[in-house]
Design a protein around this motif. Structure first.
Motif: not given
Length: 238
Positions: A159-161, A192-194, A219-221
């Motif tokens: 899942f990606i947000n 999470m790309m947040a 966590l994705i930058p």
């Protein structure tokens, strides 16, 4: 050719992306004089050329043409020219304070992106201002399902947000929902790309530490372009 005065931010945030995509679409058939809100930011030479051309149209703008303003519902009073003002705001609330009501009432026509938003405005303003629903889309040349099935991992559900850290986007409850839905022995991940450029280092660290408490969270930058965002999304299941 018809003319339009457009007031909108052009950048990598929500309003700015909407502003740029609407500008691209309108510019095909209408002479758009762009009056940017804030500092503009684009990610390609083609977008920069479009931006320069539409800003240069300010020199010959028609003060009697309609003005489309893509901006907050509490900042609608200012406009370009004396033509009709079409306000296009985005919001997540159903009860407006006096400031919001006054600013929305100052428009000649309100545009919203959903039937929910239309009902929210009508419940507060009644029939004072006409309201139209205009759902937003995405750039299909960048965001599409092509090759996504091959890229997404088949051994797990990902899942990606994507959306900057804030309670307004549900980040205070998303992790709890994820953990409630999936036990630790299920092969799932939450990406999470947040990244939020408006937060302090301390605030960012608080969000990241909270989500790192679950080893299934990645966590994705912040990505440099929409093409890069699309590539990350293709690697997710949902």
């Amino acid at each position: 050719m018809k003319k339009l005065n457009l007031m909108a931010p052009i950048n990598s945030l929500g309003y700015g992306i909407a502003g740029l995509n609407v500008l691209k679409s309108l510019n095909r058939d209408i002479a758009v004089s762009l009056f940017p809100i804030g500092n503009s930011q684009v990610s390609s030479p083609e977008e920069n050329l479009l931006l320069q051309q539409c800003v240069s149209n300010q020199a010959s703008f028609d003060c009697h043409s309609p003005c489309l303003k893509i901006w907050h519902e509490f900042a609608m009073a200012e406009r370009i020219g004396s033509g009709q003002l079409f306000g296009f705001p985005f919001f997540e609330i159903t009860k407006f304070d006096e400031k919001r009501i006054n600013h929305l009432s100052s428009t000649d026509h309100i545009i919203v992106a959903s039937s929910w938003a239309k009902s929210a405005v009508q419940s507060q303003l009644g029939d004072v201002v006409p309201i139209s629903v205009c759902p937003l889309g995405v750039d299909g040349s960048i965001f599409h399902g092509k090759d996504a099935e091959e890229k997404a991992p088949r051994d797990k559900c990902v899942f990606i947000n994507c959306g900057k850290w804030e309670v307004r986007k549900g980040h205070d409850i998303l992790l709890k929902g994820f953990q409630s839905a999936f036990s630790n022995n299920e092969n799932v991940e939450l990406w999470m790309m947040a990244s939020n450029p408006f937060l302090s280092a301390k605030e960012t660290d608080e969000w990241e530490r909270y989500y790192r408490s679950d080893s299934r969270v990645r966590l994705i930058p912040r990505q440099p372009t929409h093409h890069a965002v699309a590539e990350v999304m293709k690697s997710a299941t949902c």
